[in-house]
Design an enzyme around this catalytic site. Structure first.
Site, PDB file in Angstrom:
ATOM      1  N   ASN A 149      40.483  44.765  29.506  1.00 55.52           N
ATOM      2  CA  ASN A 149      40.058  43.526  31.373  1.00 55.52           C
ATOM      3  C   ASN A 149      39.195  42.464  30.660  1.00 55.52           C
ATOM      4  O   ASN A 149      38.378  42.725  29.756  1.00 55.52           O
ATOM      5  CB  ASN A 149      40.026  44.074  32.745  1.00 55.52           C
ATOM      6  N   GLU A 150      40.003  40.939  30.598  1.00 57.43           N
ATOM      7  CA  GLU A 150      38.061  40.621  30.391  1.00 57.43           C
ATOM      8  C   GLU A 150      37.439  41.255  29.046  1.00 57.43           C
ATOM      9  O   GLU A 150      36.535  40.734  29.082  1.00 57.43           O
ATOM     10  CB  GLU A 150      37.468  39.876  31.634  1.00 57.43           C
ATOM     11  N   CYS A 155      28.013  43.526  20.479  1.00 52.15           N
ATOM     12  CA  CYS A 155      27.170  44.630  20.524  1.00 52.15           C
ATOM     13  C   CYS A 155      26.671  44.430  19.014  1.00 52.15           C
ATOM     14  O   CYS A 155      27.133  43.886  18.357  1.00 52.15           O
ATOM     15  CB  CYS A 155      28.544  46.215  20.548  1.00 52.15           C
ATOM     16  N   GLU A 308      44.342  36.337  37.862  1.00 50.51           N
ATOM     17  CA  GLU A 308      43.867  36.301  38.757  1.00 50.51           C
ATOM     18  C   GLU A 308      42.553  35.222  39.411  1.00 50.51           C
ATOM     19  O   GLU A 308      42.792  33.818  38.271  1.00 50.51           O
ATOM     20  CB  GLU A 308      42.027  36.769  38.144  1.00 50.51           C
ATOM     21  N   GLU A 356      31.887  44.759  44.745  1.00 49.81           N
ATOM     22  CA  GLU A 356      32.488  43.645  44.948  1.00 49.81           C
ATOM     23  C   GLU A 356      33.565  43.798  46.654  1.00 49.81           C
ATOM     24  O   GLU A 356      34.374  43.085  47.020  1.00 49.81           O
ATOM     25  CB  GLU A 356      33.561  43.330  44.186  1.00 49.81           C
ATOM     26  N   LYS A 357      31.846  44.242  47.419  1.00 50.53           N
ATOM     27  CA  LYS A 357      32.679  44.654  48.645  1.00 50.53           C
ATOM     28  C   LYS A 357      32.739  43.135  49.558  1.00 50.53           C
ATOM     29  O   LYS A 357      34.167  43.011  50.675  1.00 50.53           O
ATOM     30  CB  LYS A 357      32.047  45.638  49.601  1.00 50.53           C
ATOM     31  N   HIS A 359      33.771  39.982  47.970  1.00 50.56           N
ATOM     32  CA  HIS A 359      34.845  40.172  47.243  1.00 50.56           C
ATOM     33  C   HIS A 359      35.386  39.252  47.858  1.00 50.56           C
ATOM     34  O   HIS A 359      36.098  40.122  48.706  1.00 50.56           O
ATOM     35  CB  HIS A 359      35.228  39.490  46.137  1.00 50.56           C
TER      36      HIS A 359
HETATM   37  C1  GLA Z   1      37.190  39.272  37.395  1.00 52.15           C
HETATM   38  C2  GLA Z   1      37.911  40.202  37.054  1.00 52.15           C
HETATM   39  C3  GLA Z   1      37.975  41.510  37.828  1.00 52.15           C
HETATM   40  C4  GLA Z   1      36.679  40.417  39.027  1.00 52.15           C
HETATM   41  C5  GLA Z   1      36.788  39.906  39.485  1.00 52.15           C
HETATM   42  C6  GLA Z   1      35.962  38.791  40.563  1.00 52.15           C
HETATM   43  O1  GLA Z   1      37.868  38.015  36.491  1.00 52.15           O
HETATM   44  O2  GLA Z   1      38.495  40.867  36.509  1.00 52.15           O
HETATM   45  O3  GLA Z   1      37.804  42.977  37.504  1.00 52.15           O
HETATM   46  O4  GLA Z   1      36.136  41.959  38.718  1.00 52.15           O
HETATM   47  O5  GLA Z   1      36.298  39.361  38.304  1.00 52.15           O
HETATM   48  O6  GLA Z   1      35.562  37.774  40.678  1.00 52.15           O
HETATM   49 ZN    ZN Z   2      28.210  48.541  18.200  1.00 52.25          ZN
END
Ligand code: GLA
Ligand code: ZN
Length: 680
Positions: A149-150, A155, A308, A356-357, A359
């Site tokens: 994810n994203e 590091c 998203e 994120e409650k 969001h």
């Molecule tokens: C990102 C993440 C999600 C969520 C949203 C909230 O895009 O991928 O898991 O946290 O942000 O805006």
């Molecule tokens: Zn590392």
């Protein structure tokens, strides 16, 4: 392999029913039906649940969630869940956590938190990806794999240091080559042993943060390495998936103009691109348009998924404004207008706890279907049903390309001098916005793209010039095209070392200018620039320029705009050089938007690239051409007032079935959208 094949433009989003008791899920699907939600992204943060201990697997919850979505007839975008590590992994193997820029080894916490170079992380994450694929590959409802994810961040641990040294050995082979690329004779840095090389951090080459480095070459290579190290993790997971699922497309959710990861280096490895659209507060609509076009450019113009967006508000900012009524629909259509074949949300139901409650979500904590947000989502769902398959696979026939280059972005912003205030995204956005306001379709492409199909190539702040790019830009002009470049272009080679020639380096012959000096000033200082439309200086336009002022000595170029102030008043600020059958345009100063607009429109006019509705700055227009040749013209009103525009061709609005004829007015309410299928 490319996008999943689907029946219609997909609609849905991230769904985390593992956070809720079973009874809630039945209610969710009723609401999904009401809003015509056909796609759910599952399991994005499920790792700790599916693998509660190193040798224990428990798919009972995910199985049930996948079964239910399948039984409910939804398409599933199934995640590998590796974007957040489970606590036991960090406790058992501290090497999987990251070391930050200040050198602090992190303990367990947060997400997007794994060291990309950790062999333990790489093994466990790839195993998890493989297990998910093995378990669910035969389920026909699973139409796409969503890895991690994203990806992002950085590091600086010992494993990354070792990985960096290996990456450098592969790139440079010898220390002599590395020392020369990094210019290490400066400040006594000549490396005699690979192990002397440290990641550039607050403990080594940097001061005042990640952009302030003593050695640009080292920092630039670390950015490249980090992007590649994360790509290697993605590829581990992809390979593991492929062992069980040869045919289902793989993606990961990108973030548009996200500086740490060079998406162009990743793009060939994704089956299709997808991204998360969270524009900065107050951003001009061209910001998202540019990001959409950048994402579409990753796979050579193939459609992408909007993976998203929030239906209403974000939660992570200092203040989180609501999307005003109509804006969610407008921005969803904007994504489709720029090439999205899916419009997905984060998220379907709001979290009850954690950060994120608050969001935004399609379904709030109360589970109601009569909220404004739910109603707007349902309306969009109905419109997308109406659109059906019409836009699937449709491409944008752009005659204008804008070059976007992560190396130039990095090099420009880690440079000491001439100005920390010149920001790559801002410069690029200014030129993109001028094209957007002119109503012109644009491909945003990497510097390696084939430029032969474009009449106009815009190259803002192309700081680094690599390989044969200068020759390919010359070829555009030679055959009659126009190349538009700006200040701070053609300055450095691929190692961020200055060219030993006049500025703008290898772009000099095409631009027909030479620059010996440049002046960088604070934001308050303005140098006016007088722009003229013709040699007779009729109808001059005076605009402002700021931040960066190059002093141009024409070497064949004609002067199009001149500075008005300071000791270089009356010298050129904008030039045009005849080259072959075309032109090289050079903008030497940080023109304001009016100035950029003017220059861009001069260039477009030379190619008869007509603005569709040039004087309606709130109106966005794009064209997509479906695989069967059907032309879809999208009209979007980003303004607060209704718009009326004359139709340019005959056809039908796919959302309302309204007929339109050339010259007859089309009306657009604020946030209004028209999808006009032109008569064939
Ligand atoms: C990102 C993440 C999600 C969520 C949203 C909230 O895009 O991928 O898991 O946290 O942000 O805006
Ligand atoms: Zn590392």
């Amino acid at each position: 392999m490319s996008l999943p094949s689907t029946r219609k433009t997909l609609f849905g989003g991230d769904y985390n029913p593992e956070q809720w008791p079973e009874e809630v899920r039945a209610q969710d699907y009723k609401l999904f039906d009401a809003a015509r939600i056909d796609t759910v992204t599952l399991g994005v943060f499920a790792w700790a649940q599916t693998q509660p201990a190193p040798d224990v697997l428990d798919f009972s919850v995910l199985d049930r969630i996948v079964e239910q979505a399948t039984a409910q007839g939804r398409s599933i975008c199934l995640a590998t869940g590796t974007g957040a590590q489970p606590p036991w992994l960090a406790r058992r193997f501290p090497e999987v956590t990251r070391t930050d820029f200040e050198g602090r080894r992190h303990r367990y916490g947060q997400r997007h938190n794994s060291c990309p170079s950790s062999p333990v992380f790489r093994r466990f994450s790839a195993e998890m990806a493989g297990r998910i694929a093995e378990r669910y590959a035969d389920n026909p409802a699973v139409i796409a794999w969503h890895i991690g994810n994203e990806y992002g961040g950085a590091c600086y641990c010992e494993l990354c240091a070792a990985g960096f040294r290996d990456w450098l050995r592969a790139r440079y082979v010898t220390l002599d080559a590395l020392n020369s690329a990094w210019y290490t004779t400066f400040w006594s840095h000549t490396f005699h042993d690979w192990d002397e090389i440290e990641p550039p951090s607050a403990l080594t080459e940097h001061w005042r943060g990640p952009d302030h480095t003593a050695f640009q070459g080292i920092t630039l290579d670390y950015l490249r390495f980090m992007s590649d190290a994360m790509l290697a993790d993605f590829l581990d997971e992809k390979a593991a998936i492929r062992r069980h699922s040869p045919d289902t497309p793989v993606t990961t959710n990108f973030m548009g103009m996200y500086r740490p990861i060079d998406y162009h280096r990743w793009a060939p490895h994704l089956d299709f691109a997808s991204w998360d659209n969270y524009p900065p507060e107050g951003a001009h609509p061209a910001w998202s348009a540019l990001a959409h076009d950048l994402m579409r450019g990753l796979k050579g113009g193939e459609p992408f998924w909007l993976m998203e967006q929030t239906p209403s508000t974000t939660a992570c900012r200092d203040f989180n404004p609501l999307k005003r009524p109509g804006v969610m629909g407008l921005w969803s259509w904007q994504a489709i207008a720029h090439g999205a074949d899916a419009a997905l949300f984060f998220q379907m139901r709001a979290s009850r706890g954690a950060c994120e409650k608050y969001h935004g979500a399609v379904i709030g904590h109360s589970g109601r279907d009569d909220t404004r947000v739910f109603q707007e989502v349902a309306r969009l769902g109905a419109e997308l049903e109406q659109l059906g398959s019409a836009a699937l696979g449709a491409r944008t026939p752009a005659r204008v390309a804008l070059l976007f280059d992560w190396d130039s972005w990095w090099a420009l912003e880690i440079s000491d001098g001439p100005s920390r205030l010149v920001r790559y995204q801002q410069v690029v956005l200014g030129y993109y916005r001028a094209l957007w306001e002119a109503g012109v379709d644009v491909d945003v492409v990497p510097v390696t793209a084939d430029l032969t199909g474009y009449q106009v190539v815009v190259a803002p702040a192309l700081h680094m010039l690599k390989d044969d790019l200068a020759q390919r830009l010359e070829a555009v002009a030679r055959r009659g095209g126009s190349v538009l470049a700006t200040y701070l272009s053609g300055r450095v080679d691929e190692n961020d070392n200055a060219f030993l020639m006049d500025v703008p380096g290898p772009l000099g012959p095409l631009m027909g200018v030479r620059i010996d000096e440049w002046d960088a000033r604070g934001p308050e200082f303005v140098n006016r620039v007088r722009l003229r439309a013709g040699a007779d200086d009729a109808n001059p336009l005076t605009v402002e320029s700021r931040l960066l002022f190059e002093l141009v000595i024409p070497q064949g170029a004609e002067t199009v705009g001149v500075y008005q102030d300071d000791f270089y008043a009356d010298t050129p600020a904008v030039t045009r050089n005849a080259f072959g059958a075309g032109h090289g345009w050079y903008v030497a100063a940080g023109l304001d938007q009016a100035g950029v607009d003017w220059v861009v429109r001069q260039v477009l006019a030379a190619h008869d690239i007509a603005s569709r509705h040039p004087d309606l700055p709130a109106l966005e227009t794009t064209l997509r051409v479906a695989p069967d040749g059907t032309r879809l013209l999208f009209l979007l009103n980003h303004g607060d007032d209704p718009i009326e525009v004359p139709a340019t061709t005959a056809g039908v609005d796919l959302l309302t079935a309204d007929r339109f004829e050339p010259g007859r007015p089309i009306t657009l309410a604020p946030c209004g959208v028209r999808v006009l299928r032109e008569d064939g």
